[in-house]
Design a protein around this motif. Structure first.
Motif, PDB file in Angstrom:
ATOM      1  N   GLU A   6      28.333  36.659 -49.853  1.00 10.04           N
ATOM      2  CA  GLU A   6      29.791  36.636 -49.297  1.00 10.04           C
ATOM      3  C   GLU A   6      30.528  37.909 -49.438  1.00 10.04           C
ATOM      4  O   GLU A   6      30.434  38.311 -50.570  1.00 10.04           O
ATOM      5  CB  GLU A   6      30.377  35.253 -49.752  1.00 10.04           C
ATOM      6  N   CYS A  22      28.527  36.202 -44.550  1.00 10.99           N
ATOM      7  CA  CYS A  22      27.541  36.192 -45.548  1.00 10.99           C
ATOM      8  C   CYS A  22      26.186  36.756 -45.257  1.00 10.99           C
ATOM      9  O   CYS A  22      25.765  36.392 -44.012  1.00 10.99           O
ATOM     10  CB  CYS A  22      27.376  34.435 -45.667  1.00 10.99           C
ATOM     11  N   TRP A  36      30.082  26.413 -44.932  1.00  9.03           N
ATOM     12  CA  TRP A  36      31.011  26.993 -45.708  1.00  9.03           C
ATOM     13  C   TRP A  36      31.574  25.784 -46.472  1.00  9.03           C
ATOM     14  O   TRP A  36      31.944  24.952 -45.851  1.00  9.03           O
ATOM     15  CB  TRP A  36      31.924  27.762 -45.138  1.00  9.03           C
ATOM     16  N   TYR A  95      32.389  29.821 -50.323  1.00  6.81           N
ATOM     17  CA  TYR A  95      31.092  29.937 -50.608  1.00  6.81           C
ATOM     18  C   TYR A  95      30.215  29.645 -49.476  1.00  6.81           C
ATOM     19  O   TYR A  95      30.614  28.582 -48.422  1.00  6.81           O
ATOM     20  CB  TYR A  95      30.591  28.942 -51.623  1.00  6.81           C
ATOM     21  N   ARG A 110      24.364  27.794 -52.989  1.00  8.71           N
ATOM     22  CA  ARG A 110      25.530  28.656 -52.546  1.00  8.71           C
ATOM     23  C   ARG A 110      25.312  30.145 -53.254  1.00  8.71           C
ATOM     24  O   ARG A 110      24.619  30.337 -54.188  1.00  8.71           O
ATOM     25  CB  ARG A 110      26.665  27.983 -53.276  1.00  8.71           C
ATOM     26  N   GLN A 112      27.875  33.654 -54.498  1.00  2.79           N
ATOM     27  CA  GLN A 112      28.606  33.746 -55.587  1.00  2.79           C
ATOM     28  C   GLN A 112      30.166  33.492 -55.377  1.00  2.79           C
ATOM     29  O   GLN A 112      31.047  33.353 -56.051  1.00  2.79           O
ATOM     30  CB  GLN A 112      28.375  35.114 -56.094  1.00  2.79           C
ATOM     31  N   GLY A 113      30.285  33.395 -53.975  1.00  5.10           N
ATOM     32  CA  GLY A 113      31.573  33.115 -53.473  1.00  5.10           C
ATOM     33  C   GLY A 113      32.750  34.338 -53.254  1.00  5.10           C
ATOM     34  O   GLY A 113      32.203  35.499 -53.822  1.00  5.10           O
TER      35      GLY A 113
END
Length: 120
Positions: A6, A22, A36, A95, A110, A112-113
């Motif tokens: 992301e 992403c 998301w 995420y 997911r 890593q955000g």
């Protein structure tokens, strides 16, 4: 190896906009729904939006309907989230998530955000 990376988070004032991206790799992107999800400070994961594998169907949490738009580019294996009219309660780590059949988006794979902070 499945990878979701992301980007696009940051600090923005209330009422402002951000666009999250992403980049997906390691799987057949256009075969999976994507989503998301977010996690605000001190709170649990919250589903934000979902898009079907071909991009023809989208779903949104009530709190972001009309403000956020999810999209995907299957030619580039990318997922996006356009966020407008941001509010302080949108502050969270966001995420990107890959569909896991039979499971809630909160339990999907997911990345890593990316941090989104909405503050004046």
């Amino acid at each position: 190896e499945v990878q979701l990376v992301e980007s696009g988070g940051g600090l923005v004032q209330p009422g402002g906009s951000l666009r999250l991206s992403c980049a997906a790799s390691g799987f057949t992107f256009d075969a999976y729904d994507m989503a998301w999800v977010r996690q605000a400070p001190g709170k649990g994961l919250e589903w934000v939006s979902r898009i079907s594998s071909a991009g023809g169907r989208t779903w949104y949490h009530d709190s972001v309907t009309g403000r956020f738009t999810i999209s995907r580019d299957n030619a580039k294996d990318t997922l996006s989230l356009q966020m407008n009219s941001l509010r302080t309660d949108d502050t969270a780590v966001y995420y990107c998530a890959k569909e896991r059949a039979g499971f809630s988006p909160l339990d999907w794979f997911r990345g890593q955000g990316t941090q989104v902070t909405v503050s004046s």
